[in-house]
Scaffold this motif. Structure first.
Motif, PDB file in Angstrom:
ATOM      1  N   ARG A  39      -3.580  -1.426  -1.998  1.00 26.24           N
ATOM      2  CA  ARG A  39      -3.021  -0.161  -2.512  1.00 26.24           C
ATOM      3  C   ARG A  39      -2.798   0.830  -1.371  1.00 26.24           C
ATOM      4  NH1 ARG A  39      -6.591  -1.330  -6.798  1.00 26.24           N
ATOM      5  NH2 ARG A  39      -8.190  -0.002  -5.859  1.00 26.24           N
ATOM      6  N   SER A  40      -3.690   0.840  -0.406  1.00 31.29           N
ATOM      7  CA  SER A  40      -3.532   1.728   0.749  1.00 31.29           C
ATOM      8  C   SER A  40      -2.264   1.368   1.526  1.00 31.29           C
ATOM      9  CB  SER A  40      -4.769   1.618   1.651  1.00 31.29           C
ATOM     10  OG  SER A  40      -4.637   2.437   2.774  1.00 31.29           O
ATOM     11  N   HIS A  41      -2.034   0.079   1.736  1.00 28.47           N
ATOM     12  CA  HIS A  41      -0.802  -0.375   2.399  1.00 28.47           C
ATOM     13  C   HIS A  41       0.423   0.003   1.571  1.00 28.47           C
ATOM     14  CE1 HIS A  41      -2.365  -2.578   5.839  1.00 28.47           C
ATOM     15  NE2 HIS A  41      -3.270  -3.136   5.053  1.00 28.47           N
ATOM     16  N   LEU A  42       0.326  -0.167   0.256  1.00 26.62           N
ATOM     17  CA  LEU A  42       1.440   0.166  -0.625  1.00 26.62           C
ATOM     18  C   LEU A  42       1.796   1.644  -0.520  1.00 26.62           C
ATOM     19  CD1 LEU A  42       3.454  -0.430  -2.917  1.00 26.62           C
ATOM     20  CD2 LEU A  42       1.541  -0.141  -4.529  1.00 26.62           C
ATOM     21  N   MET A  43       0.793   2.507  -0.582  1.00 27.67           N
ATOM     22  CA  MET A  43       1.067   3.943  -0.525  1.00 27.67           C
ATOM     23  C   MET A  43       1.627   4.345   0.838  1.00 27.67           C
ATOM     24  SD  MET A  43       0.634   4.508  -3.573  1.00 27.67           S
ATOM     25  CE  MET A  43       1.166   6.187  -3.478  1.00 27.67           C
ATOM     26  N   ALA A  44       1.127   3.749   1.914  1.00 29.35           N
ATOM     27  CA  ALA A  44       1.657   4.044   3.255  1.00 29.35           C
ATOM     28  C   ALA A  44       3.118   3.605   3.342  1.00 29.35           C
ATOM     29  CB  ALA A  44       0.814   3.350   4.321  1.00 29.35           C
ATOM     30  N   ALA A  45       3.421   2.456   2.767  1.00 26.64           N
ATOM     31  CA  ALA A  45       4.804   1.961   2.790  1.00 26.64           C
ATOM     32  C   ALA A  45       5.708   2.863   1.963  1.00 26.64           C
ATOM     33  CB  ALA A  45       4.852   0.522   2.272  1.00 26.64           C
ATOM     34  N   ARG A  46       5.224   3.344   0.833  1.00 22.90           N
ATOM     35  CA  ARG A  46       6.023   4.262   0.008  1.00 22.90           C
ATOM     36  C   ARG A  46       6.281   5.577   0.760  1.00 22.90           C
ATOM     37  NH1 ARG A  46       3.312   3.234  -5.951  1.00 22.90           N
ATOM     38  NH2 ARG A  46       4.719   1.541  -6.541  1.00 22.90           N
ATOM     39  N   ARG A  47       5.264   6.066   1.474  1.00 25.87           N
ATOM     40  CA  ARG A  47       5.473   7.277   2.277  1.00 25.87           C
ATOM     41  C   ARG A  47       6.505   7.013   3.376  1.00 25.87           C
ATOM     42  NH1 ARG A  47      -0.066   7.536   1.410  1.00 25.87           N
ATOM     43  NH2 ARG A  47      -0.539   6.622   3.456  1.00 25.87           N
ATOM     44  N   ALA A  48       6.472   5.815   3.950  1.00 27.08           N
ATOM     45  CA  ALA A  48       7.439   5.459   4.998  1.00 27.08           C
ATOM     46  C   ALA A  48       8.856   5.395   4.435  1.00 27.08           C
ATOM     47  CB  ALA A  48       7.051   4.132   5.651  1.00 27.08           C
ATOM     48  N   VAL A  49       9.009   4.934   3.193  1.00 27.84           N
ATOM     49  CA  VAL A  49      10.332   4.928   2.554  1.00 27.84           C
ATOM     50  C   VAL A  49      10.842   6.361   2.467  1.00 27.84           C
ATOM     51  CG1 VAL A  49      11.592   4.549   0.383  1.00 27.84           C
ATOM     52  CG2 VAL A  49      10.031   2.794   1.233  1.00 27.84           C
ATOM     53  N   GLY A  50      10.002   7.269   2.006  1.00 22.96           N
ATOM     54  CA  GLY A  50      10.402   8.668   1.884  1.00 22.96           C
ATOM     55  C   GLY A  50      10.777   9.269   3.226  1.00 22.96           C
ATOM     56  N   ALA A  52      11.848   7.675   5.867  1.00 24.03           N
ATOM     57  CA  ALA A  52      13.100   7.059   6.321  1.00 24.03           C
ATOM     58  C   ALA A  52      14.299   7.658   5.592  1.00 24.03           C
ATOM     59  CB  ALA A  52      13.045   5.548   6.111  1.00 24.03           C
ATOM     60  N   LEU A  53      14.129   7.913   4.301  1.00 21.91           N
ATOM     61  CA  LEU A  53      15.218   8.533   3.537  1.00 21.91           C
ATOM     62  C   LEU A  53      15.512   9.940   4.067  1.00 21.91           C
ATOM     63  CD1 LEU A  53      14.306   7.395  -0.081  1.00 21.91           C
ATOM     64  CD2 LEU A  53      16.320   6.704   1.242  1.00 21.91           C
ATOM     65  N   ARG A  54      14.448  10.718   4.320  1.00 26.97           N
ATOM     66  CA  ARG A  54      14.644  12.070   4.846  1.00 26.97           C
ATOM     67  C   ARG A  54      15.302  12.047   6.222  1.00 26.97           C
ATOM     68  NH1 ARG A  54       9.840  12.357   2.315  1.00 26.97           N
ATOM     69  NH2 ARG A  54       8.592  12.130   4.207  1.00 26.97           N
ATOM     70  N   ALA A  55      14.951  11.033   7.023  1.00 25.97           N
ATOM     71  CA  ALA A  55      15.512  10.902   8.369  1.00 25.97           C
ATOM     72  C   ALA A  55      16.878  10.218   8.358  1.00 25.97           C
ATOM     73  CB  ALA A  55      14.551  10.115   9.265  1.00 25.97           C
ATOM     74  N   GLU A  59      17.594   1.493   8.772  1.00 25.80           N
ATOM     75  CA  GLU A  59      16.787   0.382   9.290  1.00 25.80           C
ATOM     76  C   GLU A  59      15.307   0.594   8.960  1.00 25.80           C
ATOM     77  OE1 GLU A  59      15.808  -1.586  13.588  1.00 25.80           O
ATOM     78  OE2 GLU A  59      17.888  -0.982  13.200  1.00 25.80           O
ATOM     79  N   ALA A  60      14.821   1.811   9.154  1.00 26.83           N
ATOM     80  CA  ALA A  60      13.432   2.121   8.819  1.00 26.83           C
ATOM     81  C   ALA A  60      13.213   2.021   7.312  1.00 26.83           C
ATOM     82  CB  ALA A  60      13.068   3.513   9.322  1.00 26.83           C
ATOM     83  N   GLU A  61      14.211   2.416   6.542  1.00 28.68           N
ATOM     84  CA  GLU A  61      14.100   2.313   5.087  1.00 28.68           C
ATOM     85  C   GLU A  61      13.967   0.855   4.658  1.00 28.68           C
ATOM     86  OE1 GLU A  61      16.539   3.205   0.958  1.00 28.68           O
ATOM     87  OE2 GLU A  61      17.384   3.907   2.848  1.00 28.68           O
ATOM     88  N   ARG A  62      14.803  -0.015   5.215  1.00 21.77           N
ATOM     89  CA  ARG A  62      14.729  -1.447   4.878  1.00 21.77           C
ATOM     90  C   ARG A  62      13.344  -2.017   5.214  1.00 21.77           C
ATOM     91  NH1 ARG A  62      20.030  -1.346   6.272  1.00 21.77           N
ATOM     92  NH2 ARG A  62      19.664  -1.752   8.471  1.00 21.77           N
TER      93      ARG A  62
END
Length: 105
Positions: A39-50, A52-55, A59-62
């Motif tokens: 779950r910790s990995h999942l939440m970190a990955a979800r934050r990374a999606v956000g 990447a979208l803001r930036a 490539e980072a989003e994928r």
């Protein structure tokens, strides 16, 4: 739902119900320590999606979405349903998922 409340489950335990919508439940065979790490990995990955979208970084989003998928599969929430797998297949799924996620950190 209060922060400590668990979501409603279907009678067979395979799904949780949130806002009237069914979602596949996490594999109950996963020990809490491993499930927590996933779950910790999942939440970190979800934050990374956000992020990447803001930036506006496709490539980072994928890459982040691939990590989300890997964590969800390891938790049993995507991919082959955990109730259709043997106990050994289930253990292999989450161990391999943890290894892959931790290798990416």
């Amino acid at each position: 739902m209060t922060p400590d409340a668990r979501p409603e489950r279907t009678p067979d335990g395979r799904f949780i119900v949130v806002g009237g919508r069914r979602w596949r439940a996490t594999d109950p065979l996963i020990p809490e320590e491993d499930a927590s790490r996933l779950r910790s990995h999942l939440m970190a990955a979800r934050r990374a999606v956000g992020a990447a979208l803001r930036a506006q970084d496709p490539e980072a989003e994928r890459a982040a979405r691939a990590r989300v998928r890997l964590a969800k599969v390891a938790l049993g929430e995507r991919g082959t349903p955990w109730w259709e797998q043997s106990d050994e297949e289930r253990r292999t799924r989450w161990h391999e998922g943890l290894e892959a996620l931790e290798a990416r950190d």
